[in-house]
Design a protein around this motif. Structure first.
Motif, PDB file in Angstrom:
ATOM      1  N   LYS A  13      37.772  38.797  43.680  1.00  0.00           N
ATOM      2  CA  LYS A  13      37.970  40.167  43.756  1.00  0.00           C
ATOM      3  C   LYS A  13      37.264  40.873  44.867  1.00  0.00           C
ATOM      4  CE  LYS A  13      37.844  43.993  40.753  1.00  0.00           C
ATOM      5  NZ  LYS A  13      37.580  44.425  39.549  1.00  0.00           N
ATOM      6  N   MET A  14      37.703  41.546  45.635  1.00  0.00           N
ATOM      7  CA  MET A  14      37.156  42.328  46.587  1.00  0.00           C
ATOM      8  C   MET A  14      36.341  43.425  46.154  1.00  0.00           C
ATOM      9  SD  MET A  14      38.708  40.707  48.995  1.00  0.00           S
ATOM     10  CE  MET A  14      38.279  41.790  50.569  1.00  0.00           C
ATOM     11  N   GLU A  15      35.169  43.586  46.928  1.00  0.00           N
ATOM     12  CA  GLU A  15      34.082  44.446  46.388  1.00  0.00           C
ATOM     13  C   GLU A  15      34.503  45.744  47.145  1.00  0.00           C
ATOM     14  OE1 GLU A  15      30.171  43.348  47.309  1.00  0.00           O
ATOM     15  OE2 GLU A  15      29.928  42.285  45.405  1.00  0.00           O
ATOM     16  N   LYS A  16      34.301  46.840  46.386  1.00  0.00           N
ATOM     17  CA  LYS A  16      34.646  48.176  46.905  1.00  0.00           C
ATOM     18  C   LYS A  16      33.584  48.459  48.065  1.00  0.00           C
ATOM     19  CE  LYS A  16      38.170  49.115  44.432  1.00  0.00           C
ATOM     20  NZ  LYS A  16      39.427  49.344  45.035  1.00  0.00           N
ATOM     21  N   GLU A  17      33.792  48.878  49.077  1.00  0.00           N
ATOM     22  CA  GLU A  17      33.155  49.493  50.433  1.00  0.00           C
ATOM     23  C   GLU A  17      32.677  51.034  49.992  1.00  0.00           C
ATOM     24  OE1 GLU A  17      33.858  48.844  54.294  1.00  0.00           O
ATOM     25  OE2 GLU A  17      35.215  47.126  53.958  1.00  0.00           O
ATOM     26  N   LYS A  34      36.980  45.884  57.232  1.00  0.00           N
ATOM     27  CA  LYS A  34      37.454  45.168  56.102  1.00  0.00           C
ATOM     28  C   LYS A  34      36.204  44.307  55.560  1.00  0.00           C
ATOM     29  CE  LYS A  34      40.462  41.580  54.793  1.00  0.00           C
ATOM     30  NZ  LYS A  34      41.493  40.291  55.519  1.00  0.00           N
ATOM     31  N   THR A  35      36.191  44.424  54.254  1.00  0.00           N
ATOM     32  CA  THR A  35      34.975  43.658  53.466  1.00  0.00           C
ATOM     33  C   THR A  35      35.037  42.020  53.696  1.00  0.00           C
ATOM     34  OG1 THR A  35      33.738  43.575  51.466  1.00  0.00           O
ATOM     35  CG2 THR A  35      35.873  43.868  51.410  1.00  0.00           C
ATOM     36  N   GLN A  36      33.950  41.618  53.750  1.00  0.00           N
ATOM     37  CA  GLN A  36      33.998  40.056  53.820  1.00  0.00           C
ATOM     38  C   GLN A  36      33.119  39.489  52.719  1.00  0.00           C
ATOM     39  OE1 GLN A  36      33.168  40.478  58.191  1.00  0.00           O
ATOM     40  NE2 GLN A  36      34.064  38.243  57.908  1.00  0.00           N
ATOM     41  N   ILE A  37      32.886  40.224  51.626  1.00  0.00           N
ATOM     42  CA  ILE A  37      32.208  39.867  50.220  1.00  0.00           C
ATOM     43  C   ILE A  37      33.067  40.001  49.338  1.00  0.00           C
ATOM     44  CG2 ILE A  37      30.046  40.094  49.012  1.00  0.00           C
ATOM     45  CD1 ILE A  37      28.697  40.569  51.411  1.00  0.00           C
ATOM     46  N   ALA A  38      33.000  39.245  48.408  1.00  0.00           N
ATOM     47  CA  ALA A  38      33.951  39.426  47.168  1.00  0.00           C
ATOM     48  C   ALA A  38      33.388  38.513  45.998  1.00  0.00           C
ATOM     49  CB  ALA A  38      35.467  38.859  47.433  1.00  0.00           C
ATOM     50  N   VAL A  39      33.718  38.918  44.607  1.00  0.00           N
ATOM     51  CA  VAL A  39      33.225  38.150  43.655  1.00  0.00           C
ATOM     52  C   VAL A  39      34.338  37.093  43.172  1.00  0.00           C
ATOM     53  CG1 VAL A  39      32.335  38.324  41.250  1.00  0.00           C
ATOM     54  CG2 VAL A  39      31.802  39.896  43.020  1.00  0.00           C
ATOM     55  N   VAL A  40      33.978  35.921  42.727  1.00  0.00           N
ATOM     56  CA  VAL A  40      34.723  34.801  42.669  1.00  0.00           C
ATOM     57  C   VAL A  40      35.249  35.177  40.981  1.00  0.00           C
ATOM     58  CG1 VAL A  40      34.889  32.337  41.937  1.00  0.00           C
ATOM     59  CG2 VAL A  40      33.566  33.144  43.820  1.00  0.00           C
ATOM     60  N   VAL A  41      36.426  34.956  40.696  1.00  0.00           N
ATOM     61  CA  VAL A  41      37.139  35.251  39.538  1.00  0.00           C
ATOM     62  C   VAL A  41      37.598  34.183  38.779  1.00  0.00           C
ATOM     63  CG1 VAL A  41      39.090  36.476  38.487  1.00  0.00           C
ATOM     64  CG2 VAL A  41      37.778  37.651  40.308  1.00  0.00           C
ATOM     65  N   LYS A  69      47.416  42.061  44.485  1.00  0.00           N
ATOM     66  CA  LYS A  69      46.875  43.016  43.745  1.00  0.00           C
ATOM     67  C   LYS A  69      47.250  42.669  42.170  1.00  0.00           C
ATOM     68  CE  LYS A  69      47.185  47.325  46.125  1.00  0.00           C
ATOM     69  NZ  LYS A  69      45.834  47.830  45.729  1.00  0.00           N
ATOM     70  N   ILE A  70      46.082  42.792  41.395  1.00  0.00           N
ATOM     71  CA  ILE A  70      46.103  42.261  40.079  1.00  0.00           C
ATOM     72  C   ILE A  70      45.787  43.375  39.360  1.00  0.00           C
ATOM     73  CG2 ILE A  70      45.475  40.689  38.309  1.00  0.00           C
ATOM     74  CD1 ILE A  70      45.046  38.646  40.379  1.00  0.00           C
ATOM     75  N   ASP A  71      46.550  44.082  38.579  1.00  0.00           N
ATOM     76  CA  ASP A  71      46.197  45.379  37.575  1.00  0.00           C
ATOM     77  C   ASP A  71      45.589  46.302  38.656  1.00  0.00           C
ATOM     78  OD1 ASP A  71      47.191  43.901  35.470  1.00  0.00           O
ATOM     79  OD2 ASP A  71      45.064  42.877  35.119  1.00  0.00           O
ATOM     80  N   GLY A  72      46.269  46.497  39.810  1.00  0.00           N
ATOM     81  CA  GLY A  72      45.895  47.476  40.700  1.00  0.00           C
ATOM     82  C   GLY A  72      44.436  47.426  41.519  1.00  0.00           C
ATOM     83  N   ASP A  73      44.069  46.254  41.349  1.00  0.00           N
ATOM     84  CA  ASP A  73      42.517  45.859  42.093  1.00  0.00           C
ATOM     85  C   ASP A  73      43.160  44.723  43.201  1.00  0.00           C
ATOM     86  OD1 ASP A  73      40.932  47.321  40.709  1.00  0.00           O
ATOM     87  OD2 ASP A  73      40.791  45.825  38.948  1.00  0.00           O
ATOM     88  N   ASP A  74      42.228  44.807  44.367  1.00  0.00           N
ATOM     89  CA  ASP A  74      42.826  43.837  45.495  1.00  0.00           C
ATOM     90  C   ASP A  74      41.824  42.703  45.061  1.00  0.00           C
ATOM     91  OD1 ASP A  74      44.326  45.601  46.914  1.00  0.00           O
ATOM     92  OD2 ASP A  74      42.590  46.602  48.004  1.00  0.00           O
ATOM     93  N   HIS A  75      42.678  41.442  45.181  1.00  0.00           N
ATOM     94  CA  HIS A  75      42.042  40.155  45.205  1.00  0.00           C
ATOM     95  C   HIS A  75      42.574  39.302  46.477  1.00  0.00           C
ATOM     96  CE1 HIS A  75      41.806  41.579  41.003  1.00  0.00           C
ATOM     97  NE2 HIS A  75      40.951  40.374  40.845  1.00  0.00           N
ATOM     98  N   LEU A  76      42.046  38.305  46.402  1.00  0.00           N
ATOM     99  CA  LEU A  76      42.326  37.364  47.915  1.00  0.00           C
ATOM    100  C   LEU A  76      42.464  35.931  46.888  1.00  0.00           C
ATOM    101  CD1 LEU A  76      40.122  38.103  50.909  1.00  0.00           C
ATOM    102  CD2 LEU A  76      42.607  38.552  50.569  1.00  0.00           C
ATOM    103  N   ILE A  77      43.405  35.106  47.475  1.00  0.00           N
ATOM    104  CA  ILE A  77      43.217  33.681  47.161  1.00  0.00           C
ATOM    105  C   ILE A  77      42.957  33.102  48.438  1.00  0.00           C
ATOM    106  CG2 ILE A  77      44.699  31.756  46.589  1.00  0.00           C
ATOM    107  CD1 ILE A  77      46.478  33.378  44.813  1.00  0.00           C
TER     108      ILE A  77
END
Length: 88
Positions: A13-17, A34-41, A69-77
């Motif tokens: 899940k992408m962290e908000k800047e 573009k943020t390069q830090i995220a939390v593993v879901v 997008k999952i439930d309106g939040d940006d995610h990355l695989i």
């Protein structure tokens, strides 16, 4: 929606800047990096390749992964090879 990555993939899940500087100036979205830090879901099922766990903060390549997008939040695989470091 529930997304379970497969193989050596990791869902993050992408962290908000910050939208303001320390001085209080507003930064428009087009000027933000573009943020390069995220939390593993969630992590895939290849336990030999995956070196991170849920809730780890990770740094990854700038243009890596597939954005969803999952439930309106940006995610990355991401592929495990795109993750550069665990950030604490």
């Amino acid at each position: 929606m529930t997304v379970k990555p497969l193989g050596d993939r990791v869902l993050v899940k992408m962290e908000k800047e910050e939208e303001k500087t320390k001085g209080g100036l507003f930064i428009p979205e087009t000027a933000q990096e573009k943020t390069q830090i995220a939390v593993v879901v969630a992590v895939g099922d290849d336990k030999d390749e995956i070196k991170v766990k849920e809730k780890d903060r990770v740094m990854f390549d700038k243009y890596a992964g597939t954005q969803i997008k999952i439930d309106g939040d940006d995610h990355l695989i991401l592929s495990m090879g795109d993750i550069l470091a665990v950030v604490s």
